[in-house]
Design a protein around this motif. Structure first.
Motif, PDB file in Angstrom:
ATOM      1  N   THR A  17     -50.312 -37.830 -28.441  1.00  0.00           N
ATOM      2  CA  THR A  17     -50.466 -39.163 -27.843  1.00  0.00           C
ATOM      3  C   THR A  17     -50.327 -40.227 -28.927  1.00  0.00           C
ATOM      4  O   THR A  17     -49.631 -41.235 -28.743  1.00  0.00           O
ATOM      5  N   THR A  20     -46.660 -40.507 -29.930  1.00  0.00           N
ATOM      6  CA  THR A  20     -45.792 -41.217 -28.974  1.00  0.00           C
ATOM      7  C   THR A  20     -46.055 -42.728 -29.023  1.00  0.00           C
ATOM      8  O   THR A  20     -45.135 -43.538 -28.895  1.00  0.00           O
ATOM      9  N   ILE A  21     -47.325 -43.115 -29.263  1.00  0.00           N
ATOM     10  CA  ILE A  21     -47.615 -44.555 -29.407  1.00  0.00           C
ATOM     11  C   ILE A  21     -46.953 -45.074 -30.683  1.00  0.00           C
ATOM     12  O   ILE A  21     -46.318 -46.131 -30.684  1.00  0.00           O
ATOM     13  N   ILE A  23     -44.269 -43.934 -32.271  1.00  0.00           N
ATOM     14  CA  ILE A  23     -42.815 -44.026 -32.135  1.00  0.00           C
ATOM     15  C   ILE A  23     -42.423 -45.245 -31.302  1.00  0.00           C
ATOM     16  O   ILE A  23     -41.416 -45.903 -31.570  1.00  0.00           O
ATOM     17  N   SER A  24     -43.273 -45.580 -30.308  1.00  0.00           N
ATOM     18  CA  SER A  24     -42.930 -46.711 -29.443  1.00  0.00           C
ATOM     19  C   SER A  24     -42.986 -48.044 -30.188  1.00  0.00           C
ATOM     20  O   SER A  24     -42.488 -49.053 -29.711  1.00  0.00           O
ATOM     21  N   MET A  25     -43.633 -48.047 -31.378  1.00  0.00           N
ATOM     22  CA  MET A  25     -43.725 -49.297 -32.144  1.00  0.00           C
ATOM     23  C   MET A  25     -42.459 -49.530 -32.971  1.00  0.00           C
ATOM     24  O   MET A  25     -42.263 -50.616 -33.503  1.00  0.00           O
ATOM     25  N   VAL A  26     -41.634 -48.493 -33.104  1.00  0.00           N
ATOM     26  CA  VAL A  26     -40.414 -48.617 -33.900  1.00  0.00           C
ATOM     27  C   VAL A  26     -39.224 -48.672 -32.940  1.00  0.00           C
ATOM     28  O   VAL A  26     -39.150 -47.882 -32.004  1.00  0.00           O
ATOM     29  N   ASP A  27     -38.325 -49.616 -33.177  1.00  0.00           N
ATOM     30  CA  ASP A  27     -37.165 -49.730 -32.298  1.00  0.00           C
ATOM     31  C   ASP A  27     -36.089 -48.742 -32.723  1.00  0.00           C
ATOM     32  O   ASP A  27     -35.479 -48.881 -33.770  1.00  0.00           O
ATOM     33  N   LEU A  28     -35.884 -47.730 -31.903  1.00  0.00           N
ATOM     34  CA  LEU A  28     -34.869 -46.721 -32.205  1.00  0.00           C
ATOM     35  C   LEU A  28     -33.758 -46.736 -31.157  1.00  0.00           C
ATOM     36  O   LEU A  28     -33.028 -45.760 -30.999  1.00  0.00           O
ATOM     37  N   ASN A  32     -35.710 -44.066 -28.179  1.00  0.00           N
ATOM     38  CA  ASN A  32     -37.110 -44.272 -27.818  1.00  0.00           C
ATOM     39  C   ASN A  32     -37.474 -43.574 -26.503  1.00  0.00           C
ATOM     40  O   ASN A  32     -38.488 -42.895 -26.410  1.00  0.00           O
ATOM     41  N   VAL A  33     -36.607 -43.773 -25.487  1.00  0.00           N
ATOM     42  CA  VAL A  33     -36.889 -43.172 -24.179  1.00  0.00           C
ATOM     43  C   VAL A  33     -36.871 -41.653 -24.294  1.00  0.00           C
ATOM     44  O   VAL A  33     -37.758 -40.969 -23.776  1.00  0.00           O
ATOM     45  N   ALA A  36     -39.959 -40.391 -26.076  1.00  0.00           N
ATOM     46  CA  ALA A  36     -41.138 -40.484 -25.201  1.00  0.00           C
ATOM     47  C   ALA A  36     -41.136 -39.346 -24.188  1.00  0.00           C
ATOM     48  O   ALA A  36     -42.172 -38.714 -23.958  1.00  0.00           O
ATOM     49  N   LEU A  37     -39.963 -39.067 -23.593  1.00  0.00           N
ATOM     50  CA  LEU A  37     -39.887 -38.003 -22.582  1.00  0.00           C
ATOM     51  C   LEU A  37     -40.093 -36.631 -23.217  1.00  0.00           C
ATOM     52  O   LEU A  37     -40.741 -35.761 -22.634  1.00  0.00           O
ATOM     53  N   ALA A  40     -43.788 -36.293 -23.967  1.00  0.00           N
ATOM     54  CA  ALA A  40     -44.539 -36.119 -22.708  1.00  0.00           C
ATOM     55  C   ALA A  40     -44.331 -34.701 -22.176  1.00  0.00           C
ATOM     56  O   ALA A  40     -45.273 -34.054 -21.717  1.00  0.00           O
TER      57      ALA A  40
ATOM     58  N   LEU B  52     -51.363 -52.073 -23.687  1.00  0.00           N
ATOM     59  CA  LEU B  52     -51.233 -50.776 -24.368  1.00  0.00           C
ATOM     60  C   LEU B  52     -52.605 -50.129 -24.554  1.00  0.00           C
ATOM     61  O   LEU B  52     -52.759 -48.917 -24.403  1.00  0.00           O
ATOM     62  N   THR B  59     -55.200 -42.605 -21.171  1.00  0.00           N
ATOM     63  CA  THR B  59     -54.552 -41.339 -21.524  1.00  0.00           C
ATOM     64  C   THR B  59     -55.531 -40.431 -22.250  1.00  0.00           C
ATOM     65  O   THR B  59     -55.676 -39.253 -21.911  1.00  0.00           O
ATOM     66  N   LEU B  60     -56.229 -40.994 -23.252  1.00  0.00           N
ATOM     67  CA  LEU B  60     -57.159 -40.191 -24.043  1.00  0.00           C
ATOM     68  C   LEU B  60     -58.263 -39.606 -23.171  1.00  0.00           C
ATOM     69  O   LEU B  60     -58.557 -38.405 -23.244  1.00  0.00           O
ATOM     70  N   LEU B  63     -57.095 -36.782 -20.889  1.00  0.00           N
ATOM     71  CA  LEU B  63     -56.881 -35.531 -21.625  1.00  0.00           C
ATOM     72  C   LEU B  63     -58.220 -34.832 -21.869  1.00  0.00           C
ATOM     73  O   LEU B  63     -58.346 -33.622 -21.686  1.00  0.00           O
ATOM     74  N   ILE B 188     -49.531 -38.359 -17.971  1.00  0.00           N
ATOM     75  CA  ILE B 188     -48.858 -38.151 -19.258  1.00  0.00           C
ATOM     76  C   ILE B 188     -47.445 -38.740 -19.204  1.00  0.00           C
ATOM     77  O   ILE B 188     -46.940 -39.246 -20.207  1.00  0.00           O
ATOM     78  N   PHE B 189     -46.805 -38.707 -18.022  1.00  0.00           N
ATOM     79  CA  PHE B 189     -45.481 -39.317 -17.890  1.00  0.00           C
ATOM     80  C   PHE B 189     -45.559 -40.807 -17.581  1.00  0.00           C
ATOM     81  O   PHE B 189     -44.727 -41.587 -18.052  1.00  0.00           O
ATOM     82  N   PHE B 191     -47.735 -42.967 -18.592  1.00  0.00           N
ATOM     83  CA  PHE B 191     -48.111 -43.755 -19.774  1.00  0.00           C
ATOM     84  C   PHE B 191     -46.907 -44.191 -20.613  1.00  0.00           C
ATOM     85  O   PHE B 191     -46.700 -45.396 -20.814  1.00  0.00           O
ATOM     86  N   PRO B 192     -46.041 -43.259 -21.094  1.00  0.00           N
ATOM     87  CA  PRO B 192     -44.911 -43.749 -21.892  1.00  0.00           C
ATOM     88  C   PRO B 192     -43.913 -44.569 -21.067  1.00  0.00           C
ATOM     89  O   PRO B 192     -43.354 -45.535 -21.564  1.00  0.00           O
ATOM     90  N   LEU B 196     -45.220 -47.840 -22.798  1.00  0.00           N
ATOM     91  CA  LEU B 196     -44.652 -47.722 -24.141  1.00  0.00           C
ATOM     92  C   LEU B 196     -43.178 -48.086 -24.203  1.00  0.00           C
ATOM     93  O   LEU B 196     -42.555 -47.975 -25.237  1.00  0.00           O
ATOM     94  N   ILE B 198     -39.849 -49.766 -24.837  1.00  0.00           N
ATOM     95  CA  ILE B 198     -39.435 -50.918 -25.671  1.00  0.00           C
ATOM     96  C   ILE B 198     -37.920 -51.065 -25.633  1.00  0.00           C
ATOM     97  O   ILE B 198     -37.223 -50.159 -25.248  1.00  0.00           O
TER      98      ILE B 198
END
Lengths: 86, 198
Positions: A17, A20-21, A23-28, A32-33, A36-37, A40, B52, B59-60, B63, B188-189, B191-192, B196, B198
């Motif tokens: 968890t 994944t948080i 990675i979401s802070m960095v623009d890739l 990114n999607v 995340a998948l 998950a 967020l 999420t935490l 779990l 779990i799905f 949440f991102p 998340l 971006i």
């Protein structure tokens, strides 16, 4: 299943968890999607295999679960095939 | 007539039911994915409006509650009824905390004029309307599952306390646990995808 295994699984889930948080802070871009998948799905695998005991289940449940995932993949695959080539 | 129970059969039945749940949420996620492809900018902007912190905390705790339910089955097998009951009660409490968080989150959004059919959304960009529409439908349906799971686990708690679920007879607790884990998996799905992006 022993408590120690389950606490280990919970630890892995919490770490993933955080990852994944992070990675979401960095623009890739598109990645990114996918990241995340992927994370998950990994988390789900741990929950299904250990917390839901699928790893220790009989064949009927293992095969029917795999068939369900196949159906989900089929639905998603065909819909995206349609959307991508419109 | 002697009381008959078929643990293996009822567990297979529970899994079959869970497959229909997986297809239900998979359908909604496909809808999300298709519109994400059509309106990426609106979805990213919408995701940034969600908190967020609330998403991560929920999420935490979910779990941890999944862990508690799984551990309660082990506890029952080891004949520690008390620990089993405490773990189930903890999972139900966590479910309640989850719903309180959701209530605060939704309340804040509704206060800002973001709710289904809000004039702000209807007259705004269609991608934004669809993002928040899906947000309310998917998290709402998930919240309903949390409520159902809490009811099921509460029934299990009573059955553990009254010795109707005991060591070697955890079938009902296992099946309710499976349902609770599925609710966790769906989150779990969620949440991102919503928080998340971006």
């Amino acid at each position: 299943m022993p408590y120690s295994t389950m606490i280990g699984i919970l630890g892995i889930l919490l770490v993933l968890t955080a990852v994944t948080i992070g990675i979401s802070m960095v623009d890739l871009g598109n990645f990114n999607v996918w990241a995340a998948l992927l994370i998950a799905s990994t988390k789900c695998s741990f929950v299904v295999l250990f917390f839901m005991h699928l790893k220790f289940e009989n064949r009927a449940i293992k095969i029917s679960f795999a068939a369900t995932l196949f159906c989900v993949a089929l639905v998603i695959g065909f819909i995206f095939w349609d959307i991508a080539f419109r | 007539m002697a009381k008959h129970s078929d643990t293996k059969g009822s567990r297979l039945g529970m899994w079959l039911f869970l497959y229909t749940e997986i297809m239900l949420f998979a359908g909604l996620f496909v809808l999300y994915a298709a519109y994400l492809k059509k309106y990426p900018a609106d979805f990213i902007a919408g995701g940034k409006e969600l908190s967020l912190i609330f998403g991560a905390v929920n999420t935490l705790i979910l779990l941890v509650s999944s862990f508690a339910v799984a551990a309660s089955i082990t506890a029952s097998r080891k004949q520690s009824k008390r620990l089993s009951a405490v773990l189930i009660a903890a999972a139900v409490m966590i479910g309640a905390v989850f719903l309180v968080n959701k209530y605060i989150e939704w309340g804040h959004k509704i206060h800002l004029g973001i709710y289904p059919n809000a004039p702000d959304l209807i007259n705004g960009p269609p991608g934004r309307n669809i993002f928040f529409g899906l947000y309310y439908v998917i998290t709402g349906l998930h919240g309903l599952h949390i409520i159902i799971g809490m009811v099921l686990l509460s029934v299990c708690l009573v059955m553990v306390l009254t010795n109707r679920i005991h060591s070697g007879n955890e079938g009902i607790l296992e099946n309710c646990g499976l349902y609770w884990h599925l609710v966790d998996i769906i989150w779990i799905f969620i949440f991102p995808l919503f928080y998340l992006i971006i």
